[in-house]
Design an enzyme around this catalytic site. Structure first.
Site, mmCIF file in Angstrom:
data_model
loop_
_atom_site.group_PDB
_atom_site.id
_atom_site.type_symbol
_atom_site.label_atom_id
_atom_site.label_comp_id
_atom_site.label_asym_id
_atom_site.label_seq_id
_atom_site.Cartn_x
_atom_site.Cartn_y
_atom_site.Cartn_z
ATOM 1 N N CYS A 114 0.821 -1.225 0.000
ATOM 2 C CA CYS A 114 0.000 0.000 0.000
ATOM 3 C C CYS A 114 0.850 1.268 0.000
ATOM 4 O O CYS A 114 0.358 2.339 -0.357
ATOM 5 C CB CYS A 114 -0.954 0.001 1.189
ATOM 6 S SG CYS A 114 -2.119 -1.360 1.121
ATOM 7 N N HIS A 250 -3.444 7.533 1.812
ATOM 8 C CA HIS A 250 -3.806 6.185 1.366
ATOM 9 C C HIS A 250 -5.224 5.917 1.858
ATOM 10 O O HIS A 250 -5.571 6.220 3.003
ATOM 11 C CB HIS A 250 -2.829 5.170 1.956
ATOM 12 C CG HIS A 250 -3.240 3.754 1.718
ATOM 13 N ND1 HIS A 250 -3.639 3.297 0.490
ATOM 14 C CD2 HIS A 250 -3.313 2.696 2.570
ATOM 15 C CE1 HIS A 250 -3.946 2.018 0.589
ATOM 16 N NE2 HIS A 250 -3.759 1.629 1.834
ATOM 17 N N ASN A 280 -10.047 -0.088 -0.561
ATOM 18 C CA ASN A 280 -8.591 0.008 -0.470
ATOM 19 C C ASN A 280 -7.993 -0.578 -1.760
ATOM 20 O O ASN A 280 -8.036 -1.786 -1.971
ATOM 21 C CB ASN A 280 -8.117 -0.765 0.764
ATOM 22 C CG ASN A 280 -6.614 -0.693 0.972
ATOM 23 O OD1 ASN A 280 -5.875 -0.271 0.082
ATOM 24 N ND2 ASN A 280 -6.170 -1.108 2.144
HETATM 25 O O1 UT7 Z 1 -3.903 -0.744 3.351
HETATM 26 C C1 UT7 Z 1 -3.114 -1.414 4.259
HETATM 27 C C2 UT7 Z 1 -3.414 -0.954 5.598
HETATM 28 N N1 UT7 Z 1 -4.630 -1.545 6.079
HETATM 29 C C3 UT7 Z 1 -5.342 -0.872 6.952
HETATM 30 O O2 UT7 Z 1 -5.007 0.242 7.254
HETATM 31 C C4 UT7 Z 1 -6.509 -1.540 7.598
HETATM 32 C C5 UT7 Z 1 -6.450 -1.285 9.079
HETATM 33 N N2 UT7 Z 1 -7.518 -1.874 9.848
HETATM 34 C C6 UT7 Z 1 -8.812 -1.528 9.687
HETATM 35 O O3 UT7 Z 1 -9.177 -0.787 8.814
HETATM 36 C C7 UT7 Z 1 -9.807 -2.060 10.715
HETATM 37 O O4 UT7 Z 1 -9.115 -2.709 11.748
HETATM 38 C C8 UT7 Z 1 -10.854 -3.032 10.112
HETATM 39 C C9 UT7 Z 1 -11.852 -2.254 9.250
HETATM 40 C C10 UT7 Z 1 -10.158 -4.086 9.283
HETATM 41 C C11 UT7 Z 1 -11.651 -3.711 11.226
HETATM 42 O O5 UT7 Z 1 -12.204 -2.759 12.102
HETATM 43 P P1 UT7 Z 1 -12.065 -2.944 13.693
HETATM 44 O O6 UT7 Z 1 -12.840 -1.868 14.315
HETATM 45 O O7 UT7 Z 1 -10.591 -2.996 13.990
HETATM 46 O O8 UT7 Z 1 -12.804 -4.309 13.938
HETATM 47 P P2 UT7 Z 1 -12.207 -5.681 14.534
HETATM 48 O O9 UT7 Z 1 -11.222 -6.278 13.593
HETATM 49 O O10 UT7 Z 1 -11.791 -5.455 15.937
HETATM 50 O O11 UT7 Z 1 -13.509 -6.531 14.519
HETATM 51 C C12 UT7 Z 1 -14.620 -6.220 15.338
HETATM 52 C C13 UT7 Z 1 -15.637 -7.307 15.186
HETATM 53 C C14 UT7 Z 1 -15.068 -8.700 15.385
HETATM 54 O O12 UT7 Z 1 -16.024 -9.455 16.081
HETATM 55 P P3 UT7 Z 1 -15.833 -9.757 17.641
HETATM 56 O O13 UT7 Z 1 -14.514 -10.486 17.755
HETATM 57 O O14 UT7 Z 1 -15.811 -8.402 18.299
HETATM 58 O O15 UT7 Z 1 -17.018 -10.585 17.965
HETATM 59 C C15 UT7 Z 1 -14.929 -9.216 13.970
HETATM 60 O O16 UT7 Z 1 -15.026 -10.628 13.911
HETATM 61 O O17 UT7 Z 1 -16.186 -7.268 13.855
HETATM 62 C C16 UT7 Z 1 -16.104 -8.577 13.298
HETATM 63 N N3 UT7 Z 1 -15.969 -8.444 11.842
HETATM 64 C C17 UT7 Z 1 -17.009 -8.278 11.026
HETATM 65 N N4 UT7 Z 1 -18.322 -8.178 11.255
HETATM 66 C C18 UT7 Z 1 -19.125 -7.982 10.202
HETATM 67 C C19 UT7 Z 1 -14.833 -8.476 11.113
HETATM 68 N N5 UT7 Z 1 -15.122 -8.310 9.811
HETATM 69 C C20 UT7 Z 1 -16.465 -8.194 9.735
HETATM 70 C C21 UT7 Z 1 -17.361 -7.992 8.664
HETATM 71 N N6 UT7 Z 1 -18.671 -7.884 8.944
HETATM 72 N N7 UT7 Z 1 -16.953 -7.881 7.375
#
Ligand code: UT7
Length: 323
Positions: A114, A250, A280
């Site tokens: 990225c 980005h 992304n």
């Molecule tokens: O380009 C390279 C750089 N990449 C990035 O900058 C990405 C950085 N990270 C992010 O953008 C965020 O961390 C995400 C958008 C990927 C995730 O957001 P988050 O607020 O960090 O959520 P999380 O990973 O802590 O997940 C929260 C909950 C989890 O459930 P539990 O464990 O709390 O029960 C996940 O299993 O959301 C769940 N979850 C989903 N739920 C519905 C994960 N993906 C999904 C989904 N739909 N697609």
């Protein structure tokens, strides 16, 4: 007199197929609401079957050359940032070179995921300043849809396909921050964090693999490192967030974009945001945002822009340029 790499043209290409968040509902355990609120993404483009990264790159390159009023024969070099090239070799850059009918100069790919476009711009700038090339086409192009695991809801809803390109040309400046062109670059990587964002395959593994990400961990690094690298690049030319007309970040997550702008004390109406429409697109996201920002009439000649990105590696960095 100081040489500067000045932007002469910009362009982009997005595949025809638009995929709204609702298309994932029913296929995996997710909702439009979760994707919007956690990432800011509303839709993304996916390449058609048979449409490859170099095809996207060629379309973006043609748009940038037209904007610059140049032809392929005017170029000395093509640098293409991608993690999803058509083939293991030759480089996607040489495929673009062929398609554009450019029979001189040189072309090569850069891989910093990225942060790829930041690395490619920095490389082009160094080549222009050292006299190795004067007119360089810098492209970011990706087909991340080809390396997504459609059963992994934590990654497959986040990425999209697309390409953007810039034409840079050497020009004389005064050596002050009032010059047009690239004013400063700042690059970093830290391989210790390779296991929080990676593809679990590759040529020497025998299969191409899928994107794997510990989202929360990457998020934490992004918020901390993006503002730091943007400040470091601005510092090199004696500028601060107060001087910035546009942050062109980005486009991975709207919450990261907002947190970075806040740390830089730049209001959100001075940030180009395209993540809602593109998802992304990895190395393509910054040139796409630059092209869209210009097309929307936001980015104008003389504007001070800071671009920043972080991705797999981890690799991150920033470029300060005056449009
Ligand atoms: O380009 C390279 C750089 N990449 C990035 O900058 C990405 C950085 N990270 C992010 O953008 C965020 O961390 C995400 C958008 C990927 C995730 O957001 P988050 O607020 O960090 O959520 P999380 O990973 O802590 O997940 C929260 C909950 C989890 O459930 P539990 O464990 O709390 O029960 C996940 O299993 O959301 C769940 N979850 C989903 N739920 C519905 C994960 N993906 C999904 C989904 N739909 N697609």
């Amino acid at each position: 007199m100081t040489k500067r790499a000045v932007v002469r043209g910009v362009g982009h290409y997005l595949p025809e197929r638009v995929v709204p968040n609702t298309e994932f509902e029913g296929k995996i355990d997710t909702t439009d609401e979760w994707i919007r609120t956690r990432s800011g993404i509303e839709r993304r483009h996916f390449a058609a079957e048979g449409e490859h990264t170099s095809d996207l790159a060629v379309a973006a390159a043609r748009a940038a050359l037209e904007d610059a009023g140049m032809e392929a024969g005017d170029l000395d070099a093509i640098i293409l940032a991608t993690s999803t090239p058509d083939l293991t070799f030759p480089s996607a850059a040489t495929m673009v070179q062929k398609a554009l009918g450019m029979t001189r100069g040189f072309a090569f790919d850069v891989q910093a995921v990225c942060a790829g476009f930041i690395y490619a711009m920095s490389t082009a700038n160094a080549m222009i300043l050292s006299g190795q090339a004067n007119r360089v086409l810098v492209i970011g192009a990706e087909t991340f849809s080809r390396i997504l695991d459609w059963e992994d809801r934590s990654t497959c809803v986040l990425f999209g396909d697309g390409a953007g390109a810039l034409v840079l040309e050497g020009a004389e400046g005064t050596g002050t921050a009032a010059d047009r062109g690239i004013l400063a670059t700042d690059l970093h990587s830290d391989g210790r964090f390779g296991d929080i964002l990676y593809v679990d395959g590759g040529v020497s593994k025998g299969h191409s693999g899928f994107v794997r990400m510990l989202g929360k961990e990457v998020f934490r690094h992004a918020v901390e490192k993006l503002a730091a690298t943007a400040h470091a690049a601005l510092d090199k030319v004696g500028l601060s967030g107060a001087d910035v007309d546009w942050i062109v970040p980005h486009q991975a997550n709207l919450r990261i974009i907002k947190a970075t702008a806040q740390r830089m004390q730049v209001p959100m109406d001075h940030v180009i945001v395209t993540v809602q429409d593109h998802g992304n697109t990895s190395a393509a996201s910054i040139p796409l945002a630059l092209s869209v920002g210009k097309a929307q009439g936001k980015i104008k000649p003389g504007d001070l822009i800071v671009t920043e990105a972080i991705g797999g590696g981890l690799a991150w960095g920033a470029v300060v340029l005056r449009w």
